[in-house]
Scaffold this motif. Structure first.
Motif, PDB file in Angstrom:
ATOM      1  N   ASN A  20      31.242 -28.134 -66.209  1.00 35.44           N
ATOM      2  CA  ASN A  20      31.881 -28.208 -67.529  1.00 35.44           C
ATOM      3  C   ASN A  20      30.790 -28.317 -68.587  1.00 35.44           C
ATOM      4  O   ASN A  20      30.541 -29.363 -69.165  1.00 35.44           O
ATOM      5  CB  ASN A  20      32.815 -29.415 -67.573  1.00 35.44           C
ATOM      6  CG  ASN A  20      33.645 -29.447 -68.844  1.00 35.44           C
ATOM      7  OD1 ASN A  20      33.599 -28.520 -69.646  1.00 35.44           O
ATOM      8  ND2 ASN A  20      34.400 -30.508 -69.039  1.00 35.44           N
ATOM      9  N   SER A  21      30.116 -27.190 -68.811  1.00 37.67           N
ATOM     10  CA  SER A  21      28.974 -27.150 -69.721  1.00 37.67           C
ATOM     11  C   SER A  21      28.830 -25.739 -70.259  1.00 37.67           C
ATOM     12  O   SER A  21      28.894 -24.775 -69.504  1.00 37.67           O
ATOM     13  CB  SER A  21      27.699 -27.557 -68.959  1.00 37.67           C
ATOM     14  OG  SER A  21      26.541 -27.148 -69.656  1.00 37.67           O
ATOM     15  N   HIS A  80      28.938 -27.249 -76.146  1.00 39.92           N
ATOM     16  CA  HIS A  80      28.454 -28.619 -75.995  1.00 39.92           C
ATOM     17  C   HIS A  80      27.060 -28.818 -76.602  1.00 39.92           C
ATOM     18  O   HIS A  80      26.430 -29.848 -76.362  1.00 39.92           O
ATOM     19  CB  HIS A  80      28.420 -28.987 -74.508  1.00 39.92           C
ATOM     20  CG  HIS A  80      29.764 -28.925 -73.843  1.00 39.92           C
ATOM     21  ND1 HIS A  80      30.110 -27.921 -72.961  1.00 39.92           N
ATOM     22  CD2 HIS A  80      30.849 -29.727 -73.957  1.00 39.92           C
ATOM     23  CE1 HIS A  80      31.351 -28.116 -72.541  1.00 39.92           C
ATOM     24  NE2 HIS A  80      31.828 -29.186 -73.134  1.00 39.92           N
ATOM     25  N   THR A 139      31.897 -23.128 -69.842  1.00 41.92           N
ATOM     26  CA  THR A 139      31.670 -23.267 -68.402  1.00 41.92           C
ATOM     27  C   THR A 139      30.387 -22.573 -67.978  1.00 41.92           C
ATOM     28  O   THR A 139      30.043 -21.510 -68.501  1.00 41.92           O
ATOM     29  CB  THR A 139      32.847 -22.645 -67.602  1.00 41.92           C
ATOM     30  OG1 THR A 139      34.080 -23.158 -68.094  1.00 41.92           O
ATOM     31  CG2 THR A 139      32.736 -22.965 -66.116  1.00 41.92           C
ATOM     32  N   TYR A 182      25.013 -33.481 -68.956  1.00 43.42           N
ATOM     33  CA  TYR A 182      26.129 -32.588 -68.617  1.00 43.42           C
ATOM     34  C   TYR A 182      26.212 -32.206 -67.142  1.00 43.42           C
ATOM     35  O   TYR A 182      27.276 -31.858 -66.663  1.00 43.42           O
ATOM     36  CB  TYR A 182      26.054 -31.319 -69.483  1.00 43.42           C
ATOM     37  CG  TYR A 182      26.396 -31.619 -70.924  1.00 43.42           C
ATOM     38  CD1 TYR A 182      27.723 -31.646 -71.339  1.00 43.42           C
ATOM     39  CD2 TYR A 182      25.412 -31.903 -71.858  1.00 43.42           C
ATOM     40  CE1 TYR A 182      28.054 -31.940 -72.650  1.00 43.42           C
ATOM     41  CE2 TYR A 182      25.733 -32.202 -73.173  1.00 43.42           C
ATOM     42  CZ  TYR A 182      27.063 -32.215 -73.565  1.00 43.42           C
ATOM     43  OH  TYR A 182      27.387 -32.527 -74.855  1.00 43.42           O
ATOM     44  N   GLU A 224      30.950 -35.689 -61.802  1.00 42.68           N
ATOM     45  CA  GLU A 224      32.325 -35.713 -62.295  1.00 42.68           C
ATOM     46  C   GLU A 224      32.644 -34.538 -63.222  1.00 42.68           C
ATOM     47  O   GLU A 224      33.806 -34.282 -63.539  1.00 42.68           O
ATOM     48  CB  GLU A 224      32.627 -37.032 -63.010  1.00 42.68           C
ATOM     49  CG  GLU A 224      31.694 -37.402 -64.126  1.00 42.68           C
ATOM     50  CD  GLU A 224      30.522 -38.268 -63.660  1.00 42.68           C
ATOM     51  OE1 GLU A 224      30.064 -39.109 -64.459  1.00 42.68           O
ATOM     52  OE2 GLU A 224      30.071 -38.094 -62.520  1.00 42.68           O
ATOM     53  N   ARG A 225      31.617 -33.793 -63.649  1.00 42.25           N
ATOM     54  CA  ARG A 225      31.816 -32.605 -64.492  1.00 42.25           C
ATOM     55  C   ARG A 225      31.621 -31.319 -63.685  1.00 42.25           C
ATOM     56  O   ARG A 225      31.435 -30.252 -64.251  1.00 42.25           O
ATOM     57  CB  ARG A 225      30.841 -32.619 -65.673  1.00 42.25           C
ATOM     58  CG  ARG A 225      31.066 -33.787 -66.625  1.00 42.25           C
ATOM     59  CD  ARG A 225      30.057 -33.751 -67.775  1.00 42.25           C
ATOM     60  NE  ARG A 225      30.228 -32.582 -68.622  1.00 42.25           N
ATOM     61  CZ  ARG A 225      31.113 -32.485 -69.614  1.00 42.25           C
ATOM     62  NH1 ARG A 225      31.914 -33.499 -69.875  1.00 42.25           N
ATOM     63  NH2 ARG A 225      31.191 -31.386 -70.341  1.00 42.25           N
ATOM     64  N   PRO A 260      26.321 -39.535 -68.551  1.00 44.22           N
ATOM     65  CA  PRO A 260      27.526 -38.831 -69.027  1.00 44.22           C
ATOM     66  C   PRO A 260      28.116 -39.416 -70.300  1.00 44.22           C
ATOM     67  O   PRO A 260      28.922 -38.767 -70.966  1.00 44.22           O
ATOM     68  CB  PRO A 260      28.499 -38.985 -67.851  1.00 44.22           C
ATOM     69  CG  PRO A 260      28.007 -40.163 -67.081  1.00 44.22           C
ATOM     70  CD  PRO A 260      26.525 -40.176 -67.248  1.00 44.22           C
ATOM     71  N   VAL A 307      27.860 -37.267 -73.561  1.00 41.53           N
ATOM     72  CA  VAL A 307      28.535 -35.971 -73.632  1.00 41.53           C
ATOM     73  C   VAL A 307      29.264 -35.825 -74.973  1.00 41.53           C
ATOM     74  O   VAL A 307      29.914 -36.761 -75.459  1.00 41.53           O
ATOM     75  CB  VAL A 307      29.539 -35.827 -72.465  1.00 41.53           C
ATOM     76  CG1 VAL A 307      30.468 -34.655 -72.689  1.00 41.53           C
ATOM     77  CG2 VAL A 307      28.789 -35.664 -71.154  1.00 41.53           C
ATOM     78  N   ARG A 344      32.247 -34.839 -76.969  1.00 47.28           N
ATOM     79  CA  ARG A 344      33.670 -34.633 -76.684  1.00 47.28           C
ATOM     80  C   ARG A 344      34.432 -34.130 -77.915  1.00 47.28           C
ATOM     81  O   ARG A 344      35.620 -34.389 -78.078  1.00 47.28           O
ATOM     82  CB  ARG A 344      34.293 -35.936 -76.166  1.00 47.28           C
ATOM     83  CG  ARG A 344      33.562 -36.481 -74.941  1.00 47.28           C
ATOM     84  CD  ARG A 344      34.269 -37.662 -74.305  1.00 47.28           C
ATOM     85  NE  ARG A 344      33.466 -38.257 -73.256  1.00 47.28           N
ATOM     86  CZ  ARG A 344      33.382 -37.792 -72.001  1.00 47.28           C
ATOM     87  NH1 ARG A 344      34.076 -36.731 -71.668  1.00 47.28           N
ATOM     88  NH2 ARG A 344      32.616 -38.389 -71.109  1.00 47.28           N
ATOM     89  N   LEU A 358      38.593 -27.215 -62.512  1.00 49.94           N
ATOM     90  CA  LEU A 358      37.675 -27.868 -63.451  1.00 49.94           C
ATOM     91  C   LEU A 358      38.414 -28.327 -64.706  1.00 49.94           C
ATOM     92  O   LEU A 358      38.154 -29.411 -65.242  1.00 49.94           O
ATOM     93  CB  LEU A 358      36.555 -26.902 -63.828  1.00 49.94           C
ATOM     94  CG  LEU A 358      35.394 -27.458 -64.657  1.00 49.94           C
ATOM     95  CD1 LEU A 358      34.602 -28.486 -63.853  1.00 49.94           C
ATOM     96  CD2 LEU A 358      34.461 -26.338 -65.115  1.00 49.94           C
TER      97      LEU A 358
END
Length: 546
Positions: free
Chosen positions: A87-88, A92, A140, A237, A241-242, A275, A278, A280, A446
């Motif tokens: 998830n990057s 971001h 992504t 990132y 968990e990502r 994290p 990050v 958001r 994801l």
């Protein structure tokens, strides 16, 4: 004499029974005369595979202790596709120089802690008939490998090393800078301006935030990105968990076992993850216009050069792919369709979509009219790209704004059913490809933690009604337009006029008054001492232009 009598008897039999009854087969035996629509005698009854439109194996998902999700979809075959989705993406990079995701895409599968170079990685994959690739989008980053199933252990080990243990050597970063510069030059020189226009329309629609940030590294940032900056970004990132480890064509238990072995207790080369840093931010749709004056007369030379064109893309805010309205917007986009004016084909190839029937078939001077739908986790953009001769830009813009307004009308039953059938057909055909299934599994897990199977999506598409299309279009038309313009923009209407047209009942641009009307240069003597070559061939005291 005996041979002659034998031939005579055979010919008499052929005359009595017919040629088919007496035909000799490779087994030297003859079949009786059997119709092609009837089964052959003595042959077992065939068993055919049943097709009910549903996958027999649902997507299985396991979450490891460190937060990494493992998702798999079983599919018969000798080969599998496995990869890690993160998830990057460029959205971001608000706190960083834009272009990091672009750099990471080009640096992927270079030297790692176990492999001294990209060549070593390719040789290792070659033993299992494998290939590797990395792609980044606005939200992504995807590392993927396709190889034989029996090489799964090697593949997951390689993916773990490429994602978590890249060396990022100085010479690799310098080579990536050269690659990025070349891509930026190519982006501005290629005959197809669609990638550049997509970049511009996102920058106009989401000015300075999230998905509006540059997907390609800006030229001024190429020298700013180094190993230290990359490690700072990766620390935030690239955490478990990502990430999702997705696989198609393998057993779930086998994939989970490899994930535990190579991805559970691995310390990344950049150290402990952070994290909490990050970004958001939620996408903020702003609308607006971005113009790029550019000489397009020599974009494509040769025996059949493309004529000089001006390209316009107009977009309005749609919705997130997490919302229920995502499916009606997908049907609407399919209903608009479109393509190039020289597309060949008949029914089923887009020739019945609105942009063909209402635009390209009626206005033969238009070179292209195509609808696109971009959707993200918090917003979306439905846009139409059109191109034509620079002298007809104003008419082209008005035609597109009228198409947007007409979207809010009631869709015909046959038109709606055709669009829904085309969408389902496209979905199912794409999902016949193993790499596409892999990407679908990875992206859905994801984003949502689960996966909707194709038959579920087909049911949602079937449930879309004409009132759904009208409702989402009415909502979309309330947003400010986003406009991207490329080429000779002399005749481009102002942003305020485009916005007024999209707010009107018929989509027409406001009437504009000019003292002179320019219709072409002339070398005639200029009146009142004006310079030669700058006078219009037609001369008006006042002209009104729509």
């Amino acid at each position: 004499m005996a041979a002659h009598m034998s031939s005579f008897r055979r010919w008499g039999r052929v005359q009595r029974l017919g040629v088919a009854a007496c035909r000799q087969y490779s087994s030297s035996s003859g079949y009786p005369n059997v119709s092609l629509s009837s089964p052959l005698p003595g042959i077992p009854k065939p068993l055919f595979a049943s097709v009910d439109g549903q996958e027999k194996h649902e997507t299985r998902i396991t979450t490891l202790e460190n937060g990494l999700r493992v998702a798999s979809q079983n599919k018969f075959g000798q080969f599998c596709t496995v990869g890690i989705l993160v998830n990057s993406g460029s959205r971001h990079e608000a706190k960083y120089p834009s272009g990091i995701a672009h750099f990471l895409e080009k640096l992927a599968f270079s030297s790692t802690s176990q492999y001294g170079s990209k060549d070593e990685i390719l040789l290792s994959l070659e033993k299992h008939g494998g290939i590797c690739d990395c792609q980044t989008s606005r939200d992504t980053t995807m590392y993927a490998v396709s190889a034989e199933v029996k090489g799964l252990d090697t593949v997951v080990n390689l993916l773990s090393d490429a994602v978590l243990q890249p060396r990022l050597l100085d010479e690799e970063i310098e080579m990536t800078r050269m690659t990025v510069r070349f891509e930026l030059e190519d982006l501005n020189m290629r005959p197809d301006p669609e990638p550049l226009l997509t970049e511009m329309i996102h920058a106009a629609a989401y000015r300075g935030n999230t998905v509006g940030l540059p997907r390609y590294c800006p030229a001024e940032n190429v020298d700013k990105i180094d190993r230290k900056l990359l490690h700072t970004y990766l620390r935030s990132y690239y955490c478990p968990e990502r990430m999702v480890l997705a696989g198609v064509g393998i057993e779930h238990e086998q994939l989970v076992e490899c994930a535990r072995k190579y991805l559970l207790n691995v310390k990344p080369v950049w150290g402990t993850s952070t994290p909490e840093k990050v970004d958001r931010s939620v996408a903020q749709y702003t609308g607006g216009i971005i113009k790029m004056e550019k000489d397009m007369s020599d974009v494509s030379l040769g025996p059949t050069p493309i004529p000089e064109l001006t390209h316009i893309m107009i977009g309005l805010e749609s919705c997130s792919f997490l919302e229920d309205d995502f499916i009606p917007f997908a049907v609407l986009n399919m209903m608009m369709g479109g393509g190039g004016s020289f597309s060949a084909g008949g029914p089923g190839k887009g020739m019945f979509t609105r942009l063909y029937l209402n635009v390209l078939n009626r206005h033969h001077w238009m070179y292209n009219a195509t609808s696109y739908h971009h959707s993200y986790e918090d917003s979306g953009l439905l846009c139409i790209h059109a191109s034509a001769d620079p002298r007809q830009v104003r008419e082209m813009v008005e035609i597109i704004t009228r198409e947007f307004i007409q979207m809010a009308g009631t869709a015909g039953e046959m038109e709606l059913e055709r669009a829904k059938t085309q969408l389902k057909s496209m979905l199912m055909m794409n999902l016949e490809s193993r790499p596409v299934i892999f990407e679908d599994v990875g992206r859905q897990v994801l984003a949502t933690g689960k996966r909707k199977l194709p038959h579920e999506l087909c049911q949602l598409i079937s449930n879309v009604t004409a009132s759904d299309i009208k409702r989402v279009t009415t909502k979309m038309l309330r947003s400010k337009p986003a406009v991207a313009a490329l080429g000779d923009l002399t005749e481009l209407p102002s942003y305020e006029h485009i916005q007024a047209a999209l707010s009107s009942k018929d989509g027409r641009l406001p009437r504009m008054y000019r003292l002179f009307r320019y219709t072409g240069r002339s070398n005639w003597p200029a009146p009142n001492g004006m310079l030669e070559g700058s006078v219009s061939q037609e001369y008006y005291h006042v002209s009104a232009k729509r």
